[in-house]
Design a protein around this motif. Structure first.
Motif, short mmCIF file in Angstrom:
data_model
loop_
_atom_site.label_atom_id
_atom_site.label_comp_id
_atom_site.label_asym_id
_atom_site.label_seq_id
_atom_site.Cartn_x
_atom_site.Cartn_y
_atom_site.Cartn_z
N GLU A 153 0.85 -1.19 0.00
CA GLU A 153 0.00 0.00 0.00
C GLU A 153 0.89 1.24 0.00
O GLU A 153 1.75 1.40 0.87
CB GLU A 153 -0.92 0.01 1.22
N ILE A 154 0.69 2.10 -0.98
CA ILE A 154 1.45 3.34 -1.05
C ILE A 154 0.55 4.51 -0.68
O ILE A 154 -0.68 4.41 -0.71
CB ILE A 154 2.05 3.56 -2.46
N ASP A 155 1.19 5.61 -0.31
CA ASP A 155 0.47 6.81 0.10
C ASP A 155 0.98 7.97 -0.75
O ASP A 155 2.12 8.42 -0.59
CB ASP A 155 0.71 7.08 1.59
N MET A 156 0.15 8.44 -1.66
CA MET A 156 0.55 9.50 -2.57
C MET A 156 0.89 10.81 -1.84
O MET A 156 1.64 11.63 -2.35
CB MET A 156 -0.54 9.75 -3.61
N THR A 157 0.32 11.00 -0.66
CA THR A 157 0.63 12.24 0.07
C THR A 157 2.10 12.28 0.48
O THR A 157 2.65 13.37 0.66
CB THR A 157 -0.27 12.41 1.31
N ARG A 158 2.72 11.11 0.62
CA ARG A 158 4.15 11.08 0.92
C ARG A 158 4.94 11.73 -0.19
O ARG A 158 5.86 12.53 0.04
CB ARG A 158 4.64 9.64 1.11
N VAL A 159 4.63 11.34 -1.43
CA VAL A 159 5.33 11.91 -2.58
C VAL A 159 5.12 13.42 -2.62
O VAL A 159 6.08 14.20 -2.75
CB VAL A 159 4.84 11.27 -3.89
N ARG A 160 3.87 13.85 -2.50
CA ARG A 160 3.56 15.27 -2.65
C ARG A 160 4.16 16.10 -1.53
O ARG A 160 4.66 17.21 -1.76
CB ARG A 160 2.04 15.44 -2.73
N ARG A 161 4.15 15.56 -0.31
CA ARG A 161 4.72 16.29 0.81
C ARG A 161 6.23 16.40 0.69
O ARG A 161 6.81 17.47 0.93
CB ARG A 161 4.34 15.61 2.13
N GLU A 162 6.88 15.31 0.29
CA GLU A 162 8.33 15.36 0.19
C GLU A 162 8.79 16.21 -0.99
O GLU A 162 9.84 16.85 -0.92
CB GLU A 162 8.90 13.94 0.11
N ARG A 163 8.02 16.25 -2.05
CA ARG A 163 8.36 17.15 -3.15
C ARG A 163 8.16 18.61 -2.75
O ARG A 163 8.85 19.50 -3.25
CB ARG A 163 7.53 16.81 -4.39
N GLU A 164 7.23 18.83 -1.84
CA GLU A 164 6.99 20.20 -1.36
C GLU A 164 8.02 20.62 -0.31
O GLU A 164 8.60 21.71 -0.41
CB GLU A 164 5.59 20.29 -0.75
N ALA A 165 8.25 19.75 0.67
CA ALA A 165 9.05 20.14 1.84
C ALA A 165 10.46 19.57 1.83
O ALA A 165 11.28 19.97 2.66
CB ALA A 165 8.33 19.71 3.12
N GLY A 166 10.75 18.64 0.93
CA GLY A 166 12.09 18.08 0.87
C GLY A 166 12.15 16.64 1.36
O GLY A 166 11.36 16.21 2.19
N LEU A 167 13.12 15.90 0.83
CA LEU A 167 13.35 14.52 1.22
C LEU A 167 13.80 14.51 2.68
O LEU A 167 14.84 15.09 3.02
CB LEU A 167 14.41 13.91 0.31
N ARG A 168 12.99 13.89 3.55
CA ARG A 168 13.23 13.92 4.99
C ARG A 168 13.35 15.35 5.51
O ARG A 168 14.08 15.63 6.46
CB ARG A 168 14.47 13.10 5.34
N GLY A 169 12.63 16.27 4.86
CA GLY A 169 12.67 17.67 5.26
C GLY A 169 13.95 18.37 4.85
O GLY A 169 14.22 19.49 5.32
N LEU A 170 14.72 17.76 3.94
CA LEU A 170 16.03 18.31 3.57
C LEU A 170 16.04 18.72 2.10
O LEU A 170 15.41 19.69 1.73
CB LEU A 170 17.11 17.26 3.89
N GLY A 171 16.76 17.97 1.27
CA GLY A 171 16.93 18.38 -0.12
C GLY A 171 15.65 18.32 -0.93
O GLY A 171 14.76 17.50 -0.68
N GLN A 172 15.55 19.24 -1.90
CA GLN A 172 14.41 19.29 -2.81
C GLN A 172 14.95 19.18 -4.25
O GLN A 172 15.00 20.17 -4.99
CB GLN A 172 13.63 20.59 -2.61
N PRO A 173 15.36 17.97 -4.64
CA PRO A 173 16.07 17.82 -5.93
C PRO A 173 15.24 18.19 -7.14
O PRO A 173 15.78 18.75 -8.10
CB PRO A 173 16.48 16.34 -5.95
#
Length: 289
Positions: A228-248
């Motif tokens: 089961e995947i959660d699309m909000t993970r992708v959208r949040r990390e693209r918005e706020a950064g991978l683990r809250g860090l880089g935004q490649p």
């Protein structure tokens, strides 16, 4: 709907034969056991094996069978890939089938495994598709993963999940496991890299989250992987950064550097031209030792 369940199927099959009925049985068992599954993904060349002698025009009877199965179970189905006989040659082609039993797109492998995968032409088009009310998915096949531009292009087209059937039976599978994690992390997406087992792959399928985290890695035998995947993970990390860090992805979008190499007519450089032909290695004569 942000949650969506995808089942990767790692299975044994005949290297040169028709595996479609075995795949049908596997789907029937899978859906009986895990009725929450909404999409099923098989490995590269699973339906008809790895011989180009089994190439056929698209659409074909095997694809029609998978359309019936998808409609029967009301699932999205990516039955690996098959060799397609087209007017201009043979392609390694993947079908995307929706829950109504309709082929919504076909994707031709961009990078055949040359110099070993001979007699197979290169595709030229990237494919993404939307699952209504869920998100956007992109597809690639096996060796495509070795070229970072392929996954980056799919991400730039909006793909949040990359579906990547492979048929790796060689000693470089450990490298591909690292590549799957890297592709997911630098593009901030889910990455489903599903391999075959036995004659059609040495297993170790891997599912990676948008932080490059391993959600599941299979063994070398047969395995069904409902994730089961959660699309909000992708959208949040693209918005706020991978683990809250880089935004490649944002950094790539806002880059100042111009990758002029990719705009050249030849797509090459003087250095790359010195590397010699794309050909299999040859054995040295014993007299040379």
């Amino acid at each position: 709907m942000s949650y969506f369940t995808i089942a990767g199927v790692q299975m044994h099959a005949h290297h040169h034969g028709d595996n479609t009925e075995a795949m049908r049985h596997r789907i029937d068992v899978l859906m009986s056991r895990f009725p929450q599954v909404q999409m099923v993904l098989f490995s590269e060349l699973m339906p008809m094996g790895a011989s180009t002698h089994n190439a056929r025009p698209m659409p074909c009877d095997a694809e029609a069978l998978f359309c019936q199965i998808a409609e029967q179970h009301r699932i999205w189905l990516i039955p690996g890939s098959m060799f397609e006989q087209a007017e201009d040659g043979i392609y390694n082609t993947l079908s995307v089938i929706n829950p109504h039993g309709q082929v919504v797109n076909r994707f031709r492998k961009l990078f055949p495994f040359r110099p070993y995968e001979i007699g197979v032409e290169s595709g030229t088009e990237f494919v993404v598709f939307d699952v209504p009310n869920v998100g956007r998915f992109g597809v690639s096949i096996c060796y495509d993963m070795w070229f970072p531009e392929t996954t980056r292009t799919l991400a730039a087209m909006g793909a949040e999940v990359i579906l990547h059937p492979t048929m790796t039976d060689t000693i470089d599978r450990d490298i591909e496991l690292s590549m799957a994690r890297t592709n997911a992390a630098v593009n901030q997406c889910y990455f489903f890299d599903i391999n075959g087992a036995g004659a059609l792959g040495n297993g170790r399928s891997i599912v990676v989250g948008p932080s490059g985290d391993v959600i599941h890695q299979a063994g070398i035998g047969e395995e069904i992987m409902p994730i089961e995947i959660d699309m909000t993970r992708v959208r949040r990390e693209r918005e706020a950064g991978l683990r809250g860090l880089g935004q490649p992805l944002k950094s790539f979008r806002d880059r100042k550097v111009d990758f002029s190499l990719y705009r050249s007519e030849t797509g090459s450089t003087p250095f790359l031209d010195t590397l010699g032909p794309l050909a299999k290695p040859v054995r040295a004569n014993v007299e040379d030792y």
